[in-house]
Design an enzyme around this catalytic site. Structure first.
Site, PDB file in Angstrom:
ATOM      1  CB  SER A 238     102.997  48.993  40.061  1.00  0.00           C
ATOM      2  OG  SER A 238     103.343  48.419  41.137  1.00  0.00           O
ATOM      3  CG  ASP A 456      97.738  51.008  44.865  1.00  0.00           C
ATOM      4  OD1 ASP A 456      98.288  50.186  45.323  1.00  0.00           O
ATOM      5  OD2 ASP A 456      97.715  51.429  43.885  1.00  0.00           O
ATOM      6  CG  HIS A 486      98.458  47.689  42.503  1.00  0.00           C
ATOM      7  ND1 HIS A 486      99.052  48.823  43.020  1.00  0.00           N
ATOM      8  CD2 HIS A 486      99.339  46.929  41.874  1.00  0.00           C
ATOM      9  CE1 HIS A 486     100.234  48.672  42.689  1.00  0.00           C
ATOM     10  NE2 HIS A 486     100.507  47.541  42.054  1.00  0.00           N
TER      11      HIS A 486
END
Length: 518
Positions: A238, A456, A486
């Protein structure tokens, strides 16, 4: 108010919520990491040299010892060791004052140690010290040849973590409308943003100007040296992908094996990121609705109408608190981080339609780091502190209002919230931001494996190609997974996991553009 960009542990949190959300020291061994087939090529363009650092920093001997419990997690088992690394408060003055960064590691248990593998779980603002032990089972095969290492970046958790607002103040702020419809609501929205910034300024002091992604990338390279590694081996998830890209730009000669999973688009500015997220979360919501047999357009319209009703009439909950529009949106977002959370979303939405906001509120509390006693964690504080120092753009209310129709067209459910967020997040922030978009070009660096997931929600998969392209030809190598949630690694794809493992353990670089089916 919390942004929807958060660290990958939220995927695990969504899975956990499925089960019910009702309401003695040893010294470092000093061995350097072995250079591998993915070692960096020579580069004359590195602006990140740390050759001039004082020996008081580069020559540190870390006092590894048993880890203690933190405010957010219990003490891990005996496999884990913790230490504190000294880094300059201000990297332009490396001989000046220092701050301490909290580190955690589990030493490799195999015979052919490659070196340390650093993990950043994103946020920004996620605690690596708290998250690393719970993530260790996912990456257990990597521990055969790497020390698993993570840390709390500056301004986070045990590394001078900042609390900008009291628990009472945070709960009061939950009543502020994050999609203001009247001049009075707009005034309250921006007044709350100013108040939060002032709270951060008071709590952080001098640190407030020194928590940028660039500062943390430089911390990482000092960490590499003190850990005794010739090259940087890194797993960023991320926001951790942006951090990894910045590191590669600053220190291309030191790049070893870098994995970037759930990739932040480095070419997107403030508005671009918000549009990306509106698109990503709407796409994930559409996939969820399809899985329940609903038409995505009709299902989204139904959810948007529910959220709109809450703007004027919040729902009651079993706790006595009210489910507001903003809390409902937050509650809807959390289960979208993992496909395992989809049944929980169905139950929560059904309950809300029947007039009970308890389940959506419990989901929102999980996202907002609120425990059953009403205590809030500080992840969102650090997240805002770091991102507002990074981002120099400060969209005005008028600029945002002009773009709201575009946001709402992209996502009838999340668009309005994400549009207003661009104006409110760093409004009247006490320190100026540093860049419009991060520089991640890394000419001469070793191949960096960039992993994108087509489903995602928080970091849409298009960002992976953008990152690979900006890293540069021969550096960025894209791997795509046609999945949900994610992040990709450890999410159920043997293809993804084996490709990543082969790269990290053997230095095998896949063909750019490789696709793993769901």
């Amino acid at each position: 108010m919390a942004r929807f960009v958060r660290w990958t542990a939220l995927g695990a949190a969504a899975a956990l919520l499925v089960g019910g959300c009702s309401s003695g020291s040893s010294s470092d061994d000093g061995k350097g990491g072995a250079e591998t087939s993915a070692a960096a090529s020579p580069s004359s363009g590195s602006s990140g040299t740390t050759a001039a650092l004082p020996s008081s920093l580069t020559g540190q001997k870390l006092a590894w010892g048993r880890c203690k419990a933190t405010a957010s997690s219990s003490a891990p088992g005996s496999d884990w060791q913790c230490a504190t690394l000294k880094v300059p408060l201000d990297w332009s003055k490396p001989d000046g004052g220092t701050i301490g960064l909290a580190l955690i590691r589990a030493k490799s248990r195999g015979g052919k140690r490659i070196g340390s593998l650093l993990f950043n779980f994103g946020g920004p603002g996620g605690s690596g010290v708290s998250t690393m032990p719970s993530y260790a089972a996912t990456v257990s095969v990597l521990r055969e040849q790497y020390d698993l290492v993570s840390w709390d970046p500056r301004g986070v958790g045990a590394s001078e973590g900042v609390r900008c607002r009291s628990d009472k103040g945070i709960q009061a702020a939950e009543d502020v409308d994050a999609t203001p419809d009247t001049p009075a609501e707009e005034k309250a929205y921006f007044r709350d943003a100013v108040d939060f910034g002032k709270g951060c300024e008071k709590a952080a002091g001098k640190l407030m100007a020194h928590v940028s992604t660039t500062d943390t990338a430089r911390d990482m390279d000092l960490m590499r040296q003190v850990l005794g590694d010739t090259k940087m081996h890194y797993f960023g998830i991320s926001y951790g992908t942006e951090l990894g890209g910045v590191y590669a730009h600053l220190f291309p000669k030191k790049v070893g094996r870098l994995i970037l999973d759930a990739v932040v688009d480095p070419s997107a500015d403030t508005m671009g990121h918000a549009e990306n997220q509106a698109r990503g979360f709407q796409r994930a919501l559409d996939d969820y609705l399809k899985s329940t047999g609903q038409d995505p357009k009709q299902g989204s319209r139904k959810i948007a109408n529910l959220v709109k009703r809450l703007d004027a009439n919040p729902l009651p909950t079993s706790s006595g608190r009210k489910l507001t529009q903003t809390l409902a949106l937050t509650g809807i977002v959390l289960p979208l981080y993992s496909k395992a959370g989809w049944p929980t979303l169905t139950s929560a939405l059904d309950s809300a339609e029947q007039g009970d906001g308890s389940e959506l509120l419990a989901l929102a509390d999980g996202y907002n780091d609120r425990d059953s006693s009403g205590h809030y964690g500080t992840t969102t504080h650090s997240q805002r502190l770091i991102s507002c120092l990074d981002d120099k753009q400060r969209p005005t209310a008028e600029e945002t209002k002009k773009l709201l129709p575009t946001f709402e067209k992209i996502s009838p459910v999340f668009g309005e919230f994400l549009g207003w967020d661009t104006a409110g997040w760093c409004h009247d922030w006490p320190v100026a931001g540093q860049y419009d978009t991060p520089e991640v070009s890394a000419p001469g660096a070793a191949p960096v494996l960039v992993v994108g997931n087509t489903g995602d929600p928080a970091t849409p998969y298009e960002g992976a190609r953008k990152m690979a392209d900006e890293l540069g030809k021969g550096v960025g190598v894209e791997l795509t997974w046609k999945g949900e949630g994610h992040g990709a690694y450890g999410s159920g794809s043997d293809c993804v996991d084996s490709t990543v493992n082969a790269y990290l353990l053997k230095g095998t670089v896949p063909k750019d553009g490789k696709v793993c089916a769901s």
